[in-house]
Scaffold this motif. Structure first.
Motif, PDB file in Angstrom:
ATOM      1  N   GLY A 152       0.758  -1.349  -0.058  1.00  0.00           N
ATOM      2  CA  GLY A 152      -0.093  -0.068   0.062  1.00  0.00           C
ATOM      3  C   GLY A 152       0.744   1.192  -0.044  1.00  0.00           C
ATOM      4  O   GLY A 152       0.360   2.291  -0.451  1.00  0.00           O
ATOM      5  N   GLU A 153       2.275   1.183   0.031  1.00  0.00           N
ATOM      6  CA  GLU A 153       2.894   2.294   0.438  1.00  0.00           C
ATOM      7  C   GLU A 153       2.309   3.223   1.236  1.00  0.00           C
ATOM      8  O   GLU A 153       2.406   4.531   1.262  1.00  0.00           O
ATOM      9  CB  GLU A 153       3.582   2.787  -0.857  1.00  0.00           C
ATOM     10  CG  GLU A 153       4.195   1.706  -1.758  1.00  0.00           C
ATOM     11  CD  GLU A 153       4.508   2.410  -3.165  1.00  0.00           C
ATOM     12  OE1 GLU A 153       5.118   3.356  -3.469  1.00  0.00           O
ATOM     13  OE2 GLU A 153       4.165   1.516  -4.019  1.00  0.00           O
ATOM     14  N   VAL A 154       2.016   2.921   2.379  1.00  0.00           N
ATOM     15  CA  VAL A 154       1.147   3.606   3.596  1.00  0.00           C
ATOM     16  C   VAL A 154       2.366   4.332   4.541  1.00  0.00           C
ATOM     17  O   VAL A 154       3.021   3.418   4.851  1.00  0.00           O
ATOM     18  CB  VAL A 154       0.446   2.723   4.371  1.00  0.00           C
ATOM     19  CG1 VAL A 154      -0.487   3.595   5.359  1.00  0.00           C
ATOM     20  CG2 VAL A 154      -0.745   2.019   3.356  1.00  0.00           C
ATOM     21  N   SER A 155       2.351   5.592   4.482  1.00  0.00           N
ATOM     22  CA  SER A 155       3.053   6.392   5.195  1.00  0.00           C
ATOM     23  C   SER A 155       3.402   5.925   6.588  1.00  0.00           C
ATOM     24  O   SER A 155       4.526   5.705   7.173  1.00  0.00           O
ATOM     25  CB  SER A 155       3.051   7.719   5.173  1.00  0.00           C
ATOM     26  OG  SER A 155       1.748   8.199   5.546  1.00  0.00           O
ATOM     27  N   ASN A 190      -5.198  12.736   2.496  1.00  0.00           N
ATOM     28  CA  ASN A 190      -6.239  12.679   1.788  1.00  0.00           C
ATOM     29  C   ASN A 190      -6.966  11.327   2.357  1.00  0.00           C
ATOM     30  O   ASN A 190      -6.256  10.336   2.074  1.00  0.00           O
ATOM     31  CB  ASN A 190      -5.960  12.809   0.348  1.00  0.00           C
ATOM     32  CG  ASN A 190      -7.157  12.478  -0.423  1.00  0.00           C
ATOM     33  OD1 ASN A 190      -8.132  11.916   0.047  1.00  0.00           O
ATOM     34  ND2 ASN A 190      -7.360  13.205  -1.602  1.00  0.00           N
ATOM     35  N   PRO A 191      -8.031  11.371   3.080  1.00  0.00           N
ATOM     36  CA  PRO A 191      -8.749  10.180   3.537  1.00  0.00           C
ATOM     37  C   PRO A 191      -9.015   9.070   2.391  1.00  0.00           C
ATOM     38  O   PRO A 191      -8.678   8.015   2.452  1.00  0.00           O
ATOM     39  CB  PRO A 191     -10.008  10.730   4.238  1.00  0.00           C
ATOM     40  CG  PRO A 191      -9.597  11.997   4.447  1.00  0.00           C
ATOM     41  CD  PRO A 191      -8.949  12.551   3.506  1.00  0.00           C
ATOM     42  N   LEU A 195      -7.174   5.513   2.391  1.00  0.00           N
ATOM     43  CA  LEU A 195      -8.206   4.438   2.228  1.00  0.00           C
ATOM     44  C   LEU A 195      -7.914   3.387   1.087  1.00  0.00           C
ATOM     45  O   LEU A 195      -7.759   2.272   1.170  1.00  0.00           O
ATOM     46  CB  LEU A 195      -9.580   4.532   2.296  1.00  0.00           C
ATOM     47  CG  LEU A 195     -10.001   5.354   4.006  1.00  0.00           C
ATOM     48  CD1 LEU A 195     -11.397   5.824   3.766  1.00  0.00           C
ATOM     49  CD2 LEU A 195      -9.963   3.957   5.052  1.00  0.00           C
ATOM     50  N   ALA A 196      -7.671   4.159   0.057  1.00  0.00           N
ATOM     51  CA  ALA A 196      -7.553   3.292  -1.371  1.00  0.00           C
ATOM     52  C   ALA A 196      -6.062   2.537  -1.060  1.00  0.00           C
ATOM     53  O   ALA A 196      -6.174   1.309  -1.842  1.00  0.00           O
ATOM     54  CB  ALA A 196      -7.482   4.215  -2.515  1.00  0.00           C
ATOM     55  N   GLN A 197      -5.266   2.922  -0.374  1.00  0.00           N
ATOM     56  CA  GLN A 197      -3.764   2.343  -0.551  1.00  0.00           C
ATOM     57  C   GLN A 197      -4.025   1.276   0.624  1.00  0.00           C
ATOM     58  O   GLN A 197      -3.278   0.138   0.288  1.00  0.00           O
ATOM     59  CB  GLN A 197      -2.674   3.505   0.268  1.00  0.00           C
ATOM     60  CG  GLN A 197      -2.239   4.337  -0.873  1.00  0.00           C
ATOM     61  CD  GLN A 197      -1.649   5.585  -0.371  1.00  0.00           C
ATOM     62  OE1 GLN A 197      -1.949   6.314   0.669  1.00  0.00           O
ATOM     63  NE2 GLN A 197      -0.342   5.601  -0.577  1.00  0.00           N
ATOM     64  N   LEU A 202      -4.604  -4.875   1.159  1.00  0.00           N
ATOM     65  CA  LEU A 202      -5.179  -5.986   1.678  1.00  0.00           C
ATOM     66  C   LEU A 202      -5.742  -6.859   0.445  1.00  0.00           C
ATOM     67  O   LEU A 202      -5.575  -7.969   0.585  1.00  0.00           O
ATOM     68  CB  LEU A 202      -6.687  -5.431   2.304  1.00  0.00           C
ATOM     69  CG  LEU A 202      -6.217  -4.831   3.581  1.00  0.00           C
ATOM     70  CD1 LEU A 202      -7.755  -4.284   4.245  1.00  0.00           C
ATOM     71  CD2 LEU A 202      -6.014  -6.165   4.531  1.00  0.00           C
ATOM     72  N   ARG A 203      -6.440  -6.322  -0.640  1.00  0.00           N
ATOM     73  CA  ARG A 203      -6.705  -6.961  -1.866  1.00  0.00           C
ATOM     74  C   ARG A 203      -5.396  -7.756  -2.456  1.00  0.00           C
ATOM     75  O   ARG A 203      -5.393  -8.913  -2.746  1.00  0.00           O
ATOM     76  CB  ARG A 203      -7.043  -5.926  -2.847  1.00  0.00           C
ATOM     77  CG  ARG A 203      -7.622  -6.432  -4.188  1.00  0.00           C
ATOM     78  CD  ARG A 203      -7.566  -5.622  -5.400  1.00  0.00           C
ATOM     79  NE  ARG A 203      -6.489  -5.581  -5.953  1.00  0.00           N
ATOM     80  CZ  ARG A 203      -5.732  -4.647  -6.365  1.00  0.00           C
ATOM     81  NH1 ARG A 203      -6.072  -3.157  -6.223  1.00  0.00           N
ATOM     82  NH2 ARG A 203      -4.688  -4.740  -7.086  1.00  0.00           N
TER      83      ARG A 203
END
Length: 301
Positions: A152-155, A190-191, A195-197, A202-203
């Motif tokens: 997700g490259e979630v920070s 940006n929410p 959430l997309a990340q 997960l997908r």
């Protein structure tokens, strides 16, 4: 075949890259709405053959009444086994358009999209057992951290993983709306993007997308005839890197430069696209989903 189901990206560029022979045997690994397949069939003559794979049962309703096409309701990681089963040990071209079809995003009960409330499912193949809800319930904090960081490259993936592990003791994470509400305190920036990340990570994990891609690429090298083309459309930097490395050196690792070592590797592919092909301005206006699409094409030596 339904174009409403899914609009094919880089349509013309992909078909040109495959360099279709009228009497050839081709494989579409990700049939979906059948958009790319339609283009292949138009270029095939009466003796041409097209084998299409899709693990999502919904895709079968898009298969045209055409005796040149064979539908395989399986993940493309079983490419070689099913080609053998249908007596096609070698083929002239293979296409894979990775990622999720528009149809899957638009079906709220499949759990792919943040736009609807629905179960946290995300299985492309409904026959498999692991869902996104199972994953959120059973993965360790370390496993969750790694998958949100990598896929997700979630920070703030470490904080996110810790938050989920704490929250799941009190809340059953089974629905999209309750999951979104639970995430609210840790969302950064940006929410919708955040959430997309998270959903993307997960997908990718639920469907083992990276494992399946590697399996398919290795088998593609084995089943392509010399001169056969492999065209892959990616939507994520990890996928693109895997494809790029495989085309370049026949493996998935980044190649290290050793100034004192010169190992002559057997080159499996000749790269046709020196740089990845991306959408034109016109396509971007027509289909926003094409924004992150990258096409790479290689020819079997």
């Amino acid at each position: 075949m339904s174009s409403a189901y899914h609009m094919p990206v880089l349509y013309q560029e992909t078909l040109n890259g495959l360099d279709i022979k009228p009497d050839g045997v081709y494989v579409d690994c990700t049939f979906g709405g059948g958009g790319h397949s339609r283009g292949i069939l138009e270029r095939l003559g009466a003796d041409g053959k097209l084998i299409v794979f899709d693990q999502d049962a919904d895709a079968q309703q898009n298969v045209p009444d055409d005796n040149r096409i064979t539908f395989v309701p399986q993940n493309f990681r079983h490419l070689q086994r099913f080609l053998k089963l249908y007596k096609h040990n070698q083929v002239d071209g293979i296409l894979a358009d990775l990622g999720v079809s528009s149809h899957q995003f638009d079906e709220g009960d499949r759990g792919f999209s943040i736009r609807f409330d629905g179960p946290l499912d995300m299985r492309m193949d409904q026959r498999q057992e692991l869902t996104a809800a199972d994953l959120l319930k059973t993965y360790s904090q370390q496993q969750l951290h790694k998958l949100f960081e990598q896929y997700g490259e979630v920070s703030n993936s470490k904080t996110l993983a810790a938050h989920i592990v704490q929250a799941r003791q009190k809340t059953a994470l089974t629905g999209i709306d309750s999951f979104r509400a639970m995430l609210h305190p840790v969302v950064k920036g940006n929410p919708n993007k955040y959430l997309a990340q998270v959903f993307q990570a997960l997908r990718m994990e639920v469907n083992d997308e990276m494992g399946a891609l590697k399996d398919m690429l290795q088998q593609a090298a084995a089943v392509l005839k010399p001169g056969g083309r492999l065209a892959i459309i990616t939507f994520h930097s990890i996928e693109d890197r895997i494809v790029k490395n495989f085309f370049k050196q026949g493996s998935f690792e980044e190649e290290e430069d050793h100034p004192f070592l010169s190992v002559k590797k057997e080159e499996v592919f000749r790269i046709i696209t020196k740089k990845p092909v991306t959408a034109t301005d016109e396509e971007l206006k027509r289909n926003s989903r094409s924004r992150s699409a990258k096409l790479r094409v290689a020819e079997r030596q």
